[in-house]
Write a protein that holds these residues in place. Structure first.
Motif, PDB file in Angstrom:
ATOM      1  N   VAL A 159       0.861  -1.188   0.000  1.00 43.94           N
ATOM      2  CA  VAL A 159       0.000   0.000   0.000  1.00 43.94           C
ATOM      3  C   VAL A 159       0.894   1.233   0.000  1.00 43.94           C
ATOM      4  O   VAL A 159       2.085   1.174   0.298  1.00 43.94           O
ATOM      5  CB  VAL A 159      -0.948   0.014   1.217  1.00 43.94           C
ATOM      6  N   PHE A 160       0.277   2.352  -0.333  1.00 42.56           N
ATOM      7  CA  PHE A 160       1.002   3.618  -0.390  1.00 42.56           C
ATOM      8  C   PHE A 160       0.393   4.581   0.635  1.00 42.56           C
ATOM      9  O   PHE A 160      -0.815   4.548   0.885  1.00 42.56           O
ATOM     10  CB  PHE A 160       0.924   4.220  -1.794  1.00 42.56           C
ATOM     11  N   ARG A 161       1.247   5.412   1.187  1.00 41.23           N
ATOM     12  CA  ARG A 161       0.795   6.366   2.194  1.00 41.23           C
ATOM     13  C   ARG A 161       1.480   7.710   1.966  1.00 41.23           C
ATOM     14  O   ARG A 161       2.666   7.761   1.663  1.00 41.23           O
ATOM     15  CB  ARG A 161       1.107   5.857   3.604  1.00 41.23           C
ATOM     16  N   ARG A 162       0.700   8.769   2.126  1.00 36.85           N
ATOM     17  CA  ARG A 162       1.248  10.114   1.991  1.00 36.85           C
ATOM     18  C   ARG A 162       1.456  10.719   3.369  1.00 36.85           C
ATOM     19  O   ARG A 162       0.567  10.689   4.221  1.00 36.85           O
ATOM     20  CB  ARG A 162       0.305  11.002   1.176  1.00 36.85           C
ATOM     21  N   ASP A 163       2.643  11.253   3.578  1.00 40.40           N
ATOM     22  CA  ASP A 163       2.935  11.962   4.814  1.00 40.40           C
ATOM     23  C   ASP A 163       2.353  13.372   4.705  1.00 40.40           C
ATOM     24  O   ASP A 163       2.718  14.124   3.794  1.00 40.40           O
ATOM     25  CB  ASP A 163       4.446  12.034   5.041  1.00 40.40           C
ATOM     26  N   PHE A 164       1.458  13.707   5.607  1.00 39.47           N
ATOM     27  CA  PHE A 164       0.750  14.985   5.476  1.00 39.47           C
ATOM     28  C   PHE A 164       1.654  16.176   5.746  1.00 39.47           C
ATOM     29  O   PHE A 164       1.385  17.279   5.266  1.00 39.47           O
ATOM     30  CB  PHE A 164      -0.462  15.004   6.403  1.00 39.47           C
TER      31      PHE A 164
END
Length: 239
Positions: free
Chosen positions: A49-54
């Motif tokens: 999965v991919f995650r964006r650091d806010f």
């Protein structure tokens, strides 16, 4: 608490590392970083999965081991229940350090605060009695190099995913056999419909950059969610 030091055979001649598997050594993690060159190995065992650091707005790719913090469904006591161990886990307690000088070589650092650092004289030596790297350290150095190279390449890979709008938000509702539910939110996966709709020029560009294989591997890895749910049900049933 982390305590990073540049690895050297003067300060760390007698350093030993526990290579066992278990909660005591930091293996009880829900996910770990993965990089595109290892997607082929990862997808056979774990969802990617991919995650964006806010805060930084940067993307990262993760190999998923569980549904909640501290849960690793591939950790069976003192055994790793998969044929592959992602690089970011396999290299601990070592990491790549960067010099403040532009263009300087990367450095091998060791986290002396990591639970894998032996405090009892047990474990695998990092240097031999003559200060030479042991086969263990040589293997770690190779993995560190692979991870570092993959991490460097991932920036352009993520840019390509965004350029072609190939990511979509992902939410998974996990109903378990005992009637409870888990929700997995905050991640993204490859958008299969957008990928299928890409025209030849775009596909050719992605192929030329070497990105098509990791894209398809990330997409294929979604099939591993059923295995993850099965592991969760078995864990719940076993108490």
């Amino acid at each position: 608490m982390t305590k990073h030091q540049i690895l050297n055979n003067s300060d760390h001649l007698d350093l030993r590392v526990r290579t066992d598997i278990g909660v005591a050594y930091g293996d009880n993690v829900m996910a770990c970083l993965t990089v595109p060159p290892e997607f082929l190995q990862v997808q056979g065992h774990f969802p990617i999965v991919f995650r964006r650091d806010f805060e930084s707005d940067k993307l990262s790719a993760l190999a998923l081991f569980g549904f909640e913090n501290g849960e690793n469904l591939f950790l069976e006591g003192d055994r790793w229940d998969a044929r592959y161990r992602p690089l970011a886990l396999a290299i601990q307690p070592f990491l790549i350090g960067r010099s403040a000088t532009d263009g300087a070589d990367s450095q091998v650092h060791v986290d002396m605060g990591h639970p894998r650092i032996s405090q009892s004289g047990e474990g695998t030596r990092v240097f031999d009695e003559n200060g030479m790297p042991t086969p263990y350290l040589e293997a770690i150095a190779e993995k560190l190099g692979d991870l570092d190279q993959g991490y460097r390449e991932s920036t352009d890979f993520f840019a390509a995913l965004e350029r072609y709008e190939l990511l979509e938000p992902f939410t998974l509702e996990v109903p378990l056999n005992d009637g409870s539910k888990h929700s997995l939110v905050g991640f993204q996966t490859i958008d299969e419909r957008r990928l299928a709709a890409l025209e030849g020029e775009a596909l050719g560009a992605l192929h030329a950059q070497g990105y098509l294989l990791p894209i398809f591997m990330a997409l294929a890895s979604v099939a591993q969610f059923s295995e993850l749910v099965a592991r969760k049900n078995a864990r719940v049933a076993g108490g």
